[in-house]
Design a protein around this motif. Structure first.
Motif, PDB file in Angstrom:
ATOM      1  N   MET A  20      12.997  41.949 109.756  1.00 60.94           N
ATOM      2  CA  MET A  20      11.773  42.796 109.841  1.00 60.94           C
ATOM      3  C   MET A  20      11.417  43.269 108.740  1.00 60.94           C
ATOM      4  O   MET A  20      10.413  43.984 108.417  1.00 60.94           O
ATOM      5  N   SER A  21      12.471  43.403 107.671  1.00 64.70           N
ATOM      6  CA  SER A  21      12.133  44.289 106.612  1.00 64.70           C
ATOM      7  C   SER A  21      11.639  43.158 105.446  1.00 64.70           C
ATOM      8  O   SER A  21      11.060  43.841 104.528  1.00 64.70           O
ATOM      9  N   VAL A  22      12.000  41.923 105.434  1.00 67.49           N
ATOM     10  CA  VAL A  22      11.409  41.158 104.215  1.00 67.49           C
ATOM     11  C   VAL A  22      10.035  41.247 104.508  1.00 67.49           C
ATOM     12  O   VAL A  22       9.254  40.972 105.543  1.00 67.49           O
ATOM     13  N   LYS A  23       9.224  40.997 103.322  1.00 67.12           N
ATOM     14  CA  LYS A  23       7.947  40.973 102.957  1.00 67.12           C
ATOM     15  C   LYS A  23       7.076  39.553 103.707  1.00 67.12           C
ATOM     16  O   LYS A  23       6.307  39.743 104.589  1.00 67.12           O
ATOM     17  N   LYS A  24       7.815  38.694 103.318  1.00 74.23           N
ATOM     18  CA  LYS A  24       7.087  37.415 103.876  1.00 74.23           C
ATOM     19  C   LYS A  24       8.100  36.160 104.325  1.00 74.23           C
ATOM     20  O   LYS A  24       8.109  35.911 105.301  1.00 74.23           O
ATOM     21  N   ASP A  25       8.972  35.762 103.284  1.00 71.61           N
ATOM     22  CA  ASP A  25       9.754  34.509 103.611  1.00 71.61           C
ATOM     23  C   ASP A  25      11.233  35.000 104.292  1.00 71.61           C
ATOM     24  O   ASP A  25      11.788  36.252 103.745  1.00 71.61           O
ATOM     25  N   LYS A  38       8.878  55.904 113.212  1.00 67.79           N
ATOM     26  CA  LYS A  38       7.764  55.104 113.148  1.00 67.79           C
ATOM     27  C   LYS A  38       8.029  53.619 112.935  1.00 67.79           C
ATOM     28  O   LYS A  38       7.121  52.700 113.237  1.00 67.79           O
ATOM     29  N   ARG A  39       9.296  53.477 112.132  1.00 67.16           N
ATOM     30  CA  ARG A  39       9.432  51.904 111.672  1.00 67.16           C
ATOM     31  C   ARG A  39      10.566  51.199 112.588  1.00 67.16           C
ATOM     32  O   ARG A  39      11.877  51.715 112.311  1.00 67.16           O
ATOM     33  N   ASP A  60      10.312  57.738 108.848  1.00 68.76           N
ATOM     34  CA  ASP A  60      10.749  56.341 108.900  1.00 68.76           C
ATOM     35  C   ASP A  60      11.267  55.854 110.256  1.00 68.76           C
ATOM     36  O   ASP A  60      11.212  54.993 110.549  1.00 68.76           O
ATOM     37  N   ASP A  71      16.784  56.394  97.236  1.00 65.97           N
ATOM     38  CA  ASP A  71      15.605  55.832  97.361  1.00 65.97           C
ATOM     39  C   ASP A  71      14.617  56.832  98.164  1.00 65.97           C
ATOM     40  O   ASP A  71      13.629  57.187  97.416  1.00 65.97           O
ATOM     41  N   VAL A  72      14.755  57.469  99.096  1.00 64.96           N
ATOM     42  CA  VAL A  72      14.139  58.670  99.792  1.00 64.96           C
ATOM     43  C   VAL A  72      14.411  59.783  99.248  1.00 64.96           C
ATOM     44  O   VAL A  72      13.706  60.807  99.470  1.00 64.96           O
ATOM     45  N   ILE A  89      17.515  50.878  91.875  1.00 58.65           N
ATOM     46  CA  ILE A  89      17.628  51.440  93.238  1.00 58.65           C
ATOM     47  C   ILE A  89      17.248  50.769  94.451  1.00 58.65           C
ATOM     48  O   ILE A  89      18.163  50.375  95.234  1.00 58.65           O
ATOM     49  N   GLU A  96      16.382  33.919 104.101  1.00 58.94           N
ATOM     50  CA  GLU A  96      17.690  34.535 104.162  1.00 58.94           C
ATOM     51  C   GLU A  96      17.998  35.016 105.519  1.00 58.94           C
ATOM     52  O   GLU A  96      19.219  34.781 106.054  1.00 58.94           O
ATOM     53  N   ASN A 131      13.894  47.810  89.056  1.00 61.41           N
ATOM     54  CA  ASN A 131      14.021  48.725  90.055  1.00 61.41           C
ATOM     55  C   ASN A 131      15.396  48.698  90.744  1.00 61.41           C
ATOM     56  O   ASN A 131      15.551  48.206  91.633  1.00 61.41           O
ATOM     57  N   TYR A 154      12.183  48.565 112.190  1.00 62.26           N
ATOM     58  CA  TYR A 154      13.268  47.887 111.662  1.00 62.26           C
ATOM     59  C   TYR A 154      14.125  49.182 111.113  1.00 62.26           C
ATOM     60  O   TYR A 154      15.515  49.007 110.982  1.00 62.26           O
TER      61      TYR A 154
END
Lengths: 311, 226
Positions: free
Chosen positions: B170-175, B117-118, B114, B103-104, B44, B178, B42, B120
């Protein structure tokens, strides 16, 4: 099913079969044939294996995603958080021998060796769409058995309402388990009627081969109308229960990952839209389809439910 | 310590600043056009993240110049801080361009949703907007024109570093390891300044008491002789 892979070889060294089955690779392979036939694992070229199987719910321009992407772009946090980590870090993991326990609210609880677990069913090749909650997608030729076969054999009792799946907990060979990223072991669940749906598979292979470690060897769940994280990998326990089971991602972030996790372009993830998806290997984005294109066969399971609330 | 500035230093640094950009352009370009997988399956998304990472790294480098200069005595490093700051800005713009164009894919509805609403995305965009005046006023000319206001304006870089780290966090999924590392580095660089300012302020107090009267919380340099 045959699991004849020597488990001490790194996965990168394996898969020479395509070389001598693929006509284009024939000349190249000819010289090494004598050696490679005796010693699988010394050829390094790796042509795409052929995708075979019955297509289910494919749209007219859906083509199987190349083997290299299917086996190198994985979320399998037990082996690390990057998409390439599972392929890189799962070399020491041993999917064989393998035992599966079926227990809980069933008439016939049992612990099976994987071979015995699979024997009564016929392995099928099916090509499914796969949609990750992260807004990318693939088309994957799975090999496996219907989950319903397994459940029927176990004979759920009248109280059983849900099926819970558990991933093996093998900290010695799963380096990702050292970090408390998710609640280990990974668990997932389905409502019993969802689990009995004929589209739901327990996969043992992909592209006609045994599952590579990074794809969830030796046994994983495939629910094509749900986001990919429902497709729990390396399953060693299936438990029938009357309570909605805790699921790994729901425990981690309940506002972002629901129990149902049906693919739904109308319900955003809090941090991104689910309207569209990037098909791996393509540039232009595709529209995401309700229930990932399987609405016709599965929408009735959720009749009358508020899918915004039960996301 | 008095190592003099090597004559090639400026050019070498400039070349280094360009390396990640060239890597991204070649890797992502080749992946998209030729079907290679330098940036994985992926490219992009991977390219977008790569450029975001380099934005933060160049921000760290920019903010590290002053402490590094003071601790090592290599005062000529100060001359190169602008280059690093502009590199951070360039990578931020590239990060945004990959997001918007690739991407978009210029779906304006999606971009606006985006943004609205978001959180981050809002935070990231705020950082980007705040960085524009800093890039615009980075010339010698503007420095002269703005005088002391230039320094005040460019303190925005601390806000930008904070916003950038938040955006990543705020953009990372879980961990969050970094982003937490960036937060820690920025915190150390910020703390260093606080200590410095306090020290200068303590040193400047007697002078102020003696009647400079300009009210600056630090030495204004116009010490009045008793």
């Amino acid at each position: 099913m045959s699991i004849k892979r020597p488990s001490d070889l790194p996965s990168s060294a394996i898969t020479p079969e395509s070389l001598y089955f693929d006509r284009r690779g024939f000349l190249a392979a000819a010289g090494a044939l004598a050696i490679s036939a005796a010693l699988p694992g010394c050829a390094s070229a790796d042509d795409d294996p052929k995708a075979t199987g019955t297509p289910f719910g494919l749209q007219k321009d859906d083509r199987p995603t190349p083997w290299a992407d299917v086996t190198n772009y994985n979320n399998f946090y037990e082996f690390g958080l990057e998409k390439t980590d599972p392929a890189a870090n799962s070399g020491a993991y041993k999917p064989t021998p393998w035992a599966v326990t079926v227990d809980g609210m069933v008439e016939k609880p049992a612990r099976y060796q994987l071979e015995d677990f699979l024997k009564p069913s016929k392995l099928e090749d099916r090509i499914y769409r796969h949609r990750c909650v992260e807004a990318w997608s693939m088309v994957v030729p799975w090999r496996g058995i219907p989950l319903a076969d397994v459940l029927k054999r176990a004979a759920p009792t009248g109280q059983a309402k849900y099926v819970m799946f558990t991933t093996v907990f093998a900290p010695d060979t799963m380096p990702g388990l050292r970090a408390p990223v998710l609640t280990w072991p990974y668990t997932e669940g389905l409502r019993l009627d969802e689990a009995m749906h004929p589209l739901v598979m327990l996969a043992t292979g992909v592209y006609g081969r045994d599952l590579p470690n990074q794809n969830g060897a030796p046994l994983r769940l495939v629910v094509p109308w749900k986001y990919g994280f429902k497709g729990i990998k390396a399953i060693n326990r299936i438990t029938l229960t009357d309570k909605m089971p805790d699921t790994a991602w729901n425990l981690a972030a309940p506002d972002e990952y629901g129990f149902y996790a049906n693919v739904n372009p109308e319900v955003d993830h809090p941090r991104w839209s689910q309207h569209k998806e990037r098909r791996i290997g393509e540039f232009a984005k595709r529209p995401t389809l309700p229930f990932n294109g399987y609405a016709e066969s599965v929408a009735s399971l959720y009749a009358g439910m508020d899918l915004r609330k039960n996301f | 310590m008095s190592i003099r500035e090597p004559r090639w230093f400026g050019w070498a640094l400039l070349a280094l600043c360009c390396v990640p950009g060239l890597v991204a352009a070649y890797g992502v370009g080749s992946d998209l056009l030729l079907g290679t997988r330098h940036f994985g399956s992926n490219p992009i998304k991977a390219g977008e993240h790569f450029l975001g990472d380099w934005t933060l790294r160049f921000l760290v480098a920019t903010l590290a110049v002053t402490p590094l200069r003071q601790l090592t005595g290599l005062h000529w490093l100060a001359r190169h801080r602008r280059k690093l700051g502009l590199a951070a800005f360039a990578y931020l713009m590239l990060h945004w361009l990959v997001y918007a164009l690739l991407d978009v894919q210029l779906d304006w509805g999606e971009l606006l949703r985006d943004l609205a609403k978001r959180p981050y995305i809002m935070i990231g965009m705020t950082g980007l907007v705040l960085m524009i005046p800093l890039a615009v006023t980075s010339t010698q000319n503007m420095m002269r024109k703005l005088g002391r206001r230039w320094t005040t304006l460019h303190r925005l870089v601390y806000v930008i570093a904070f916003l950038g780290t938040m955006h990543f966090w705020m953009s990372v999924k879980k961990d969050v390891t970094e982003p937490a590392i960036y937060a820690a580095i920025f915190a150390v660089l910020g703390l260093y300044r606080l200590v410095q300012w306090r020290r200068r302020w303590l040193r400047a107090r007697p002078a102020m008491a003696a009647g400079c009267g300009c009210g600056a919380p630090q030495a204004c340099g116009r010490v009045v002789e008793p």
